[in-house]
Design an enzyme around this catalytic site. Structure first.
Site, mmCIF file in Angstrom:
data_model
loop_
_atom_site.group_PDB
_atom_site.id
_atom_site.type_symbol
_atom_site.label_atom_id
_atom_site.label_comp_id
_atom_site.label_asym_id
_atom_site.label_seq_id
_atom_site.Cartn_x
_atom_site.Cartn_y
_atom_site.Cartn_z
ATOM 1 N N ASP A 90 -14.600 -6.031 3.343
ATOM 2 C CA ASP A 90 -14.067 -7.197 4.147
ATOM 3 C C ASP A 90 -14.081 -6.931 5.714
ATOM 4 O OD1 ASP A 90 -11.693 -5.505 4.205
ATOM 5 O OD2 ASP A 90 -10.396 -7.212 3.769
ATOM 6 N N ARG A 91 -14.159 -5.619 5.956
ATOM 7 C CA ARG A 91 -14.543 -5.287 7.322
ATOM 8 C C ARG A 91 -15.954 -4.953 7.605
ATOM 9 N NH1 ARG A 91 -9.615 -1.466 9.770
ATOM 10 N NH2 ARG A 91 -8.031 -2.676 8.887
ATOM 11 N N THR A 121 -1.378 -10.360 13.802
ATOM 12 C CA THR A 121 -2.328 -9.767 13.107
ATOM 13 C C THR A 121 -2.382 -9.871 11.788
ATOM 14 O OG1 THR A 121 -2.429 -8.037 14.793
ATOM 15 C CG2 THR A 121 -2.831 -7.177 12.625
ATOM 16 N N ASP A 137 -16.054 -1.647 4.872
ATOM 17 C CA ASP A 137 -14.983 -0.881 4.552
ATOM 18 C C ASP A 137 -14.919 -0.806 3.105
ATOM 19 O OD1 ASP A 137 -13.864 -3.269 4.001
ATOM 20 O OD2 ASP A 137 -11.983 -2.539 4.665
ATOM 21 N N SER A 177 -10.065 -5.388 14.833
ATOM 22 C CA SER A 177 -10.110 -4.462 13.389
ATOM 23 C C SER A 177 -11.083 -4.485 12.787
ATOM 24 C CB SER A 177 -8.795 -4.504 12.904
ATOM 25 O OG SER A 177 -8.575 -5.801 12.450
ATOM 26 N N ASP A 209 -13.066 -2.104 0.784
ATOM 27 C CA ASP A 209 -13.118 -3.358 0.035
ATOM 28 C C ASP A 209 -14.180 -4.437 0.350
ATOM 29 O OD1 ASP A 209 -11.467 -3.603 2.259
ATOM 30 O OD2 ASP A 209 -10.384 -5.118 1.107
ATOM 31 N N LYS A 249 -11.479 -12.002 5.359
ATOM 32 C CA LYS A 249 -12.631 -11.529 6.131
ATOM 33 C C LYS A 249 -13.696 -10.968 5.257
ATOM 34 C CE LYS A 249 -10.150 -7.337 7.525
ATOM 35 N NZ LYS A 249 -8.689 -7.547 7.097
ATOM 36 N N GLU A 277 -10.768 -10.560 14.129
ATOM 37 C CA GLU A 277 -9.898 -9.559 14.636
ATOM 38 C C GLU A 277 -10.495 -8.278 15.150
ATOM 39 O OE1 GLU A 277 -5.925 -9.639 12.072
ATOM 40 O OE2 GLU A 277 -7.397 -9.286 10.619
ATOM 41 N N ARG A 332 0.845 -1.052 0.060
ATOM 42 C CA ARG A 332 -0.007 -0.034 -0.088
ATOM 43 C C ARG A 332 0.862 1.316 0.071
ATOM 44 N NH1 ARG A 332 -4.887 -1.853 4.001
ATOM 45 N NH2 ARG A 332 -5.379 -3.878 3.083
ATOM 46 N N SER A 359 -8.029 -0.868 0.826
ATOM 47 C CA SER A 359 -8.951 -1.309 1.911
ATOM 48 C C SER A 359 -9.615 -0.064 2.548
ATOM 49 C CB SER A 359 -8.191 -2.250 2.937
ATOM 50 O OG SER A 359 -9.369 -2.675 4.034
ATOM 51 N N HIS A 360 -9.351 0.012 4.150
ATOM 52 C CA HIS A 360 -10.039 1.256 4.795
ATOM 53 C C HIS A 360 -9.163 2.621 4.359
ATOM 54 C CE1 HIS A 360 -7.112 -0.877 6.950
ATOM 55 N NE2 HIS A 360 -6.842 0.259 7.537
HETATM 56 C C1 VG1 Z 1 -4.766 -3.634 10.009
HETATM 57 C C2 VG1 Z 1 -5.590 -4.475 11.112
HETATM 58 C C3 VG1 Z 1 -5.334 -5.922 10.936
HETATM 59 C C4 VG1 Z 1 -6.070 -6.192 9.507
HETATM 60 C C5 VG1 Z 1 -5.206 -5.301 8.491
HETATM 61 C C6 VG1 Z 1 -5.698 -5.465 7.030
HETATM 62 O O1 VG1 Z 1 -3.271 -3.883 10.082
HETATM 63 O O2 VG1 Z 1 -4.967 -4.035 12.465
HETATM 64 O O3 VG1 Z 1 -6.092 -6.533 12.021
HETATM 65 O O4 VG1 Z 1 -5.824 -7.547 9.254
HETATM 66 O O5 VG1 Z 1 -5.380 -3.803 8.867
HETATM 67 O O6 VG1 Z 1 -7.427 -5.162 6.882
HETATM 68 P P1 VG1 Z 1 -2.319 -3.018 10.855
HETATM 69 O O7 VG1 Z 1 -0.955 -3.792 10.183
HETATM 70 O O8 VG1 Z 1 -2.409 -1.757 10.160
HETATM 71 O O9 VG1 Z 1 -2.562 -2.984 12.250
HETATM 72 V V1 VG1 Z 1 -7.970 -4.444 5.522
HETATM 73 O O10 VG1 Z 1 -9.504 -4.196 5.812
HETATM 74 O O11 VG1 Z 1 -6.670 -3.264 5.195
HETATM 75 O O12 VG1 Z 1 -7.486 -5.680 4.524
HETATM 76 CO CO CO Z 2 -10.629 -4.108 3.992
#
Ligand code: VG1
Ligand code: CO
Length: 602
Positions: free
Chosen positions: A308-309, A372, A304, A393, A306, A404, A391, A25, A121-122
């Site tokens: 998945d959240r 994680t 979110d 998150s 994409d 997810k 998770e 990313r 993602s988010h």
């Molecule tokens: C974060 C979350 C983690 C999750 C990841 C991807 O990672 O803490 O639990 O799996 O995002 O989610 P980090 O390394 O920033 O803490 V998503 O919805 O970006 O695919």
């Molecule tokens: Co996501």
């Protein structure tokens, strides 16, 4: 058909192309640099066995964020020159992350070999925001560390990439198939390359039908006393929500907010939490400007960028993601047909609260604690040892796919509500016949026809299993050196501190995980302070940001059922304040980062 030649383009390694928690990313402007995307894609192709890649089918799609279309066009040309036989792309280049997983696993009997998911993602989208790319394997799950490490090492020595010499003219606006004759760089032979544009929802919806009782869900949504709101946050969830909630389950289209995908997510931060999903949070009676009580829906949910959240809300009530997965585990067998024969086991990421562990213990199931990132659940699910994962998150899912799954989680909650309400109504009617005057359980005189709410369901769960009070503080955009300083201090403290105020440390360490299936070891996965009363404080650096560092601080405290309703129902922020103070002291957060407060609290 005239053939399109494969072009060999000389390039040089670009530093920093290390995939993080979930893919690579970076800012769009970084991806727009010459050869940036191409280098990463070629490094991925080079990491895959040639015999598997040649002639295979791949999936390429994403959440539709800015830069997706040019990226898809480039990946198609590179796939063709690298000998891929066919690529499936969702209409408009759209496929949610869980839908990509479903397409890889199930479409044409699992024909696909893997896929590229284009999403950050988010993280926000737009010309000055984030873009991302992630490779998923044949099981539909994110590439394991072994593969991402190979990809990264390839990025450090790449000298050329292969690409079809011309643009491949594909119409992504509707389903259809187009054939090209493209030269494969390795053999110099020309072969067929097919791009098939597919309905983004079809395969995923088919799968959901095998999991949930759509009839029961339809009945719940049809109740006059049940109202529901879903926020797509202008991400890819919108088209799925429209099809599933409105077309399949008969919800009023007015239930949906922000359900048209936009390249910049409407300027928002497509992260379904109490800070960023402001509109939904207010509509559900929480936040700074809550809607009036009379207008609140019984159930609110968001996904979110994409999809998945997920975030789950009741009437002015927030369900923490750690509680959400625990509750789904508690109800799965009775409320979700897919789990009728029971759960194989459950798993959570290390910082996620231990609420899930209590359910697992109660049901005598294995419960795994992994680092994680969803990629760590894949082996457990493939080995048939785990059915549900979560998770903290806002990620929840099951072994129906290897990602997810936001909409799956919303349907899981609707299934719990449907199940509880049917049971409540039946019991109420029986009771009315057998023993008029007696009340339904729950300590309330509640009519059989009255809706059992999200809040009641969660409180019943706490009364049975106890409550894991939980909060996460994020310090975003911290200077990387300062963030490293905090982590170094904490590592040191794991070795020489035993007491902080009235909290006694039981174990303090850096979390290291040995995968029980393949024995691979992932070290340095976060710093843990586990206290003798069962509470925990955890710190780690985010692996999904595109610039600077984000420190995550996780705080958890358990209150047993026998503590009584007053303590179980206490305000979470107040209940956790002493432990938060301990965490801030341990990390010397204010002094080392110069931050008085976190940027996000969830
Ligand atoms: C974060 C979350 C983690 C999750 C990841 C991807 O990672 O803490 O639990 O799996 O995002 O989610 P980090 O390394 O920033 O803490 V998503 O919805 O970006 O695919
Ligand atoms: Co996501």
């Amino acid at each position: 058909m005239t053939g399109i030649a494969a072009k060999v383009v000389a390039t040089q390694p670009i530093s920093g192309q290390k995939p993080g928690t979930s893919g690579l990313r970076k800012k769009v402007t970084v991806f727009q640099q010459a050869n940036y995307l191409e280098n990463f894609v070629q490094s991925t192709f080079d990491a895959l066995p040639a015999e598997s890649l040649t002639g295979c089918t791949l999936v390429v799609s994403g959440d539709g964020r800015y830069y997706s279309k040019p990226a898809i066009a480039t990946i198609l040309r590179m796939a063709a020159a690298n000998g891929v036989g066919k690529v499936w792309v969702g209409v408009g280049g759209l496929l949610s992350t869980p839908a990509v997983s479903a397409v890889i696993r199930n479409r044409n009997g699992g024909e696909a070999y893997g896929g590229f998911i284009l999403t950050a993602s988010h993280n926000p989208g737009g010309p000055h925001e984030d873009f991302g790319i992630k490779y998923n394997c044949e099981n539909g799950g994110p590439a394991p560390e072994k593969l991402t490490n190979t990809i990264y090492s390839n990025t450090g020595k790449l000298s050329q990439y292969y690409i079809a010499a011309e643009e491949l003219d594909v119409d992504l606006s509707k389903p259809g198939s187009k054939r090209f004759l493209v030269q494969h760089h390795a053999t110099a032979k020309f072969g067929e390359f097919v791009v098939q544009v597919i309905d983004p929802v079809e395969d995923y919806l088919k799968l959901l039908h095998k999991i949930y009782d759509f009839g029961a869900l339809r009945k719940l949504l049809a109740r006059k006393d049940f109202t529901f709101t879903f926020d797509g946050m202008h991400g890819v969830a919108g088209p799925y929500a429209r099809r599933i909630f409105v077309q399949e389950l008969g919800a009023d289209p007015a239930c949906l907010m922000n359900c048209d995908p936009r390249e910049d997510f409407g300027g928002g931060h497509p992260d379904p939490n109490l800070t960023y999903a402001k509109e939904l949070v207010a509509a559900c009676g929480l936040g700074d400007h809550p809607a009036p009580a009379a207008q609140l829906p019984d159930f609110g949910a968001a996904c979110d960028g994409d999809a998945d959240r997920n975030m789950i809300l009741g009437k002015a009530f927030f369900v923490t993601p750690s509680d959400s997965i625990a509750l789904i585990a508690a109800y799965a067998q009775e409320a979700i047909p897919y789990f009728r024969s029971g759960l194989k086991g459950v798993a959570r990421s290390m910082p996620t609260s231990a609420a899930l562990d209590r359910v697992a213990a109660g049901k005598n199931m294995e419960c795994f604690e992994v680092p994680t990132g969803w990629k760590f659940f894949g082996n457990l699910m493939d080995a048939g040892r785990c059915s549900l994962c979560g998770e903290e998150s806002f990620g929840t899912g099951s072994d129906h796919v290897r990602e997810k799954d936001g909409l799956w989680a919303v349907l899981a909650w609707l299934s719990i509500l449907a199940d509880r309400n049917v049971a409540h109504e039946e019991l109420g009617q029986k009771l009315a016949k057998l023993a008029p005057g007696l009340h339904l359980p729950g300590g309330k005189a509640k009519a059989a026809s009255e809706l059992v709410s999200v809040e009641e369901i969660v409180k019943d769960h706490w009364a049975k299993y106890g409550r894991n009070f939980y909060t996460r503080y994020d310090y975003e955009g911290v200077d990387s050196d300062k963030a490293d300083g905090v982590m170094q201090l904490l590592v040191k403290k794991t070795k020489d501190i035993t007491q902080v105020k009235h909290f006694t440390i039981d174990t303090a360490d850096e979390f290291s995980y040995t995968d029980p299936v393949d024995g691979s070891v992932s070290a340095h996965q976060g710093i843990r302070f586990l206290f003798t009363d069962g509470s925990r404080v955890i710190f780690r650096l985010s692996g999904t940001g595109s610039s600077g560092a984000t420190i995550r601080m996780y705080v958890e405290q358990y209150v047993a059922p026998n503590a009584g309703p007053e303590r179980l129902h206490a305000d979470a922020a107040a209940a956790l304040a002493p432990l938060v103070d301990v965490a801030l002291r341990l990390s010397n957060m204010k002094h080392l980062t110069g931050r008085d407060a976190p940027t996000v609290i969830t």
